[in-house]
Design a protein around this motif. Structure first.
Motif, short mmCIF file in Angstrom:
data_model
loop_
_atom_site.label_atom_id
_atom_site.label_comp_id
_atom_site.label_asym_id
_atom_site.label_seq_id
_atom_site.Cartn_x
_atom_site.Cartn_y
_atom_site.Cartn_z
N ASP A 57 3.95 5.63 -8.34
CA ASP A 57 3.60 5.18 -6.57
C ASP A 57 4.70 6.16 -6.17
N TYR A 58 4.43 6.83 -4.94
CA TYR A 58 5.34 7.37 -4.08
C TYR A 58 5.32 6.97 -2.88
N GLY A 59 4.86 5.58 -2.42
CA GLY A 59 5.25 4.86 -1.20
C GLY A 59 4.15 5.37 -0.21
N ALA A 60 3.15 5.72 -0.10
CA ALA A 60 2.33 6.55 0.77
C ALA A 60 1.05 5.58 1.07
N GLY A 61 0.87 4.50 0.67
CA GLY A 61 -0.11 3.47 1.14
C GLY A 61 -0.29 2.25 0.28
#
Ligand code: 1PR
Length: 600
Positions: free
Chosen positions: A11-15
């Motif tokens: 996860d790279y925190g975009a949604g």
């Protein structure tokens, strides 16, 4: 769990990745989040749920030093499952961010849907982008080694994307008989006249353009099949000598694939949520936005209570709603983000409801009691982390467009990049930003010879319907003229702006969808305001969800027959069980309107 392969999620925190996490738990599996490169060495199975934009995904991987380790993981032959951007990232590049390279595992480039399409609905020659909703898939070729397909042909899945991979990619026109993408193409889907790759699979690499975690039971089944499969079952290769055979096969099956379902019309259940006079959070429902029962002797009726938000959302999921929308209708009373009860509602709903969730009301800059200010972007981010897929902006969108038009009228640049719509679209993608419009009809006195000149707008001539209204105009309205005035604060305050100015303005600012209500029709059961809907639909190229006024199943077939909208929304008839959601779908199927037809 001990003997299962170690599953990791990237996860790279975009949604919204919470829904995927919830789906995995629901299926009885555990996982770890990838925190750094060493986790990719430990991982034995990897899921990459890409959300947002291609460029942001690739730069985030690079900035967190995960790009090369991820490439190595995939090349090592261990199972990889990329969702949406997680699938697109496997390609060499994307037109979405032309200067940023992809992982380069799969040949070819991602490009944008072409909105100009002779097969677009409504005879406008324009189809809506993003491609948003439930669509069928068709297997590209049978596995010569007889491996089981991960995706079943007769199922529909939830897509939301503006960019896509084409099998007939122009990059490969020099070798059309032996397309290097052929071994990777697992399924194809169709949007208008365009056929695009909906899943890829070769050896350990698997990717879906759609969101299995948002595709109800079919999506959960697909995730289960991938989770249950062993690394051996998820491996395999194609002999380079077979590429031309597969390419030919894919071309030959073209007419078979055309018979399969494309994008279906969505049926959305909407829950207007607020606290009642006892302080309980309830689903309520208004007539023309008035949500109170008739006044008692003391002059004030109770807020109508139609049930608990999470319970109702679960009911609609099981009745095969394609999407669920929560509107916090008292948001203008400034609730602080730190104790925003809607966050809890979304979190709980997302645990068991695996279709897209939209949350509206109060998506704006807010302040906590201690003075801490949260931008609209932060508020939206909190909802995405709680499990929402889209946020819906109402009042703030009207203000933003008014200000944009004023700047443009002064000869200045209209867009500042600082409005909530722009910032959320930039951070999470346009597909995550809905604008909810609450227009009211304003009738004009046509007996006055100067009536047309008296239409009050500050900016542009607004649209006036009347004698020239569409065939759907009801008898009692023939000969009358009216325009649609926008309102804010739940219909309480009218603004000097027309519905078309607003719809086109929010599209320009970056909204990805319009939720079109009607203050006049809300709760009336008289049917959708088709004049309004046609007007708005024809003036924008983003999807439109028509809302307000549904009273019987025929209103939905009329809606889809007479307008090109992508979705129909209702509230009262579903809450009061007057018309079950399943009946709407069954009726539409009978009338040859394509619908998802899931059942649980
Ligand atoms: O302005 O960004 O805080 O957003 C507020 C949101 O709350 C907006 O989306 C606005 O439409 C909504 N809202 C505010 N007050 C009310 C109210 O009813 N008093 N509800 C309200 C809007 C319309 C639909 C309804 C359809 C279908 N209600 O939500 O579900 O009309 O109903 P029907 O099928 O029963 O006819 P912000």
């Amino acid at each position: 769990q001990a003997d299962r392969p170690k599953l990791y999620l990237l996860d790279y925190g975009a949604g919204n990745v919470r829904s995927l996490a919830n789906s995995i738990h629901k299926l009885g599996y555990d996982f770890e989040w990838v925190k750094d490169a060493s986790d990719l060495e430990k991982a034995e199975k990897l899921l990459f749920p890409g959300v947002g934009a291609f460029g942001h995904a690739m730069t985030s991987l690079k900035d967190t030093n995960l790009l090369e380790p991820l490439r190595q993981y995939i090349r090592s032959g261990k199972p990889y499952f990329g969702i949406c951007i997680g699938m697109q990232a496997l390609f060499e590049a994307s037109d979405e961010s032309p200067d940023i390279a992809g992982l380069g595992i799969v040949p070819g480039k991602i490009s944008k849907f072409n909105p100009h399409d002779p097969k677009a609905e409504g005879g406008t020659g324009l189809k809506s982008v993003p491609h948003m909703g439930w669509s069928g898939v068709s297997r590209a070729w049978e596995d010569p080694e007889g491996r089981k397909s991960l995706v079943l042909d007769d199922e529909v899945f939830y897509f939301v994307h503006s960019f896509r991979a084409l099998f007939r990619d122009s990059t490969f026109t020099e070798s059309p008989e032996s397309n290097p993408l052929a071994p990777y193409v697992h399924t194809l889907s169709r949007y208008g006249s365009e056929e695009f790759i909906s899943t890829i699979r070769l050896g350990n690499v698997f990717g879906t353009q759609f969101h299995p975690e948002k595709s109800g039971p079919a999506g959960l089944d697909l995730l289960r099949r991938w989770l249950e499969a062993s690394a051996e079952e998820l491996s395999g290769s194609v002999d380079p000598a077979d590429v031309s055979k597969l390419t030919k096969w894919i071309y030959e099956q073209d007419s078979q694939r055309r018979k399969r379902r494309g994008l279906t019309k969505r049926i959305v259940a909407c829950l207007d949520v607020r606290s009642n006079d006892q302080g309980d959070l309830v689903v309520t429902k208004g007539d023309q936005y008035d949500v109170r029962e008739k006044a008692d002797d003391e002059g004030k009726g109770d807020v109508r209570n139609l049930g608990k938000p999470v319970d109702l959302s679960r009911r609609y999921y099981h009745e095969s709603a394609d999407e669920i929308c929560f509107l916090n209708i008292t948001s203008f009373r400034n609730s602080a983000l730190q104790d925003q009860p809607m966050l809890k509602v979304v979190e709980s709903a997302a645990e068991t409801v695996f279709v897209p969730l939209t949350v509206g009301g109060g998506i704006k800059d807010t302040a906590d009691p201690d003075g801490t200010v949260h931008s609209a972007l932060e508020v939206a981010g909190a909802y995405f982390r709680a499990g929402a897929d889209k946020v819906s902006i109402g009042s703030e969108a009207v203000i933003a467009v008014e200000e944009m038009l004023e700047r443009e009228a002064r000869g200045e640049k209209g867009m500042t990049g600082k409005t909530g719509i722009e910032m959320i679209a930039q951070g999470y993608g346009s597909q995550a930003v809905v604008v909810s419009i609450d227009p009211k009809r304003v009738y004009l006195d046509t007996s006055d010879p100067d009536w047309q000149a008296k239409v009050p707008t500050r900016h542009l001539p607004c649209v006036v319907l009347g004698d020239h209204a569409t065939s759907s105009t009801r008898e009692e309205e023939r000969g009358k003229a009216w325009w649609y005035q926008c309102t804010i604060r739940g219909g309480r305050e009218v603004r000097d702006i027309d519905v078309i100015q607003l719809a086109q303005g929010v599209e320009k600012l970056g909204a990805g969808e319009i939720l079109l209500n009607s203050v006049d029709r809300d709760g009336s059961g008289k049917g959708f305001d088709l004049d309004l809907i046609n007007l708005v639909k024809k003036s924008v190229s983003i999807p439109v969800v028509a809302s307000s006024g549904a009273g019987k199943v025929e209103h939905f077939s009329e809606l889809f027959r007479e307008t090109g909208v992508e979705a129909g929304l209702a509230a009262g008839i579903f809450h009061r069980r007057e018309v079950p959601l399943d009946d709407v779908k069954a009726h539409l199927k009978k009338e040859n309107v394509p619908v998802s037809g899931r059942s649980h």
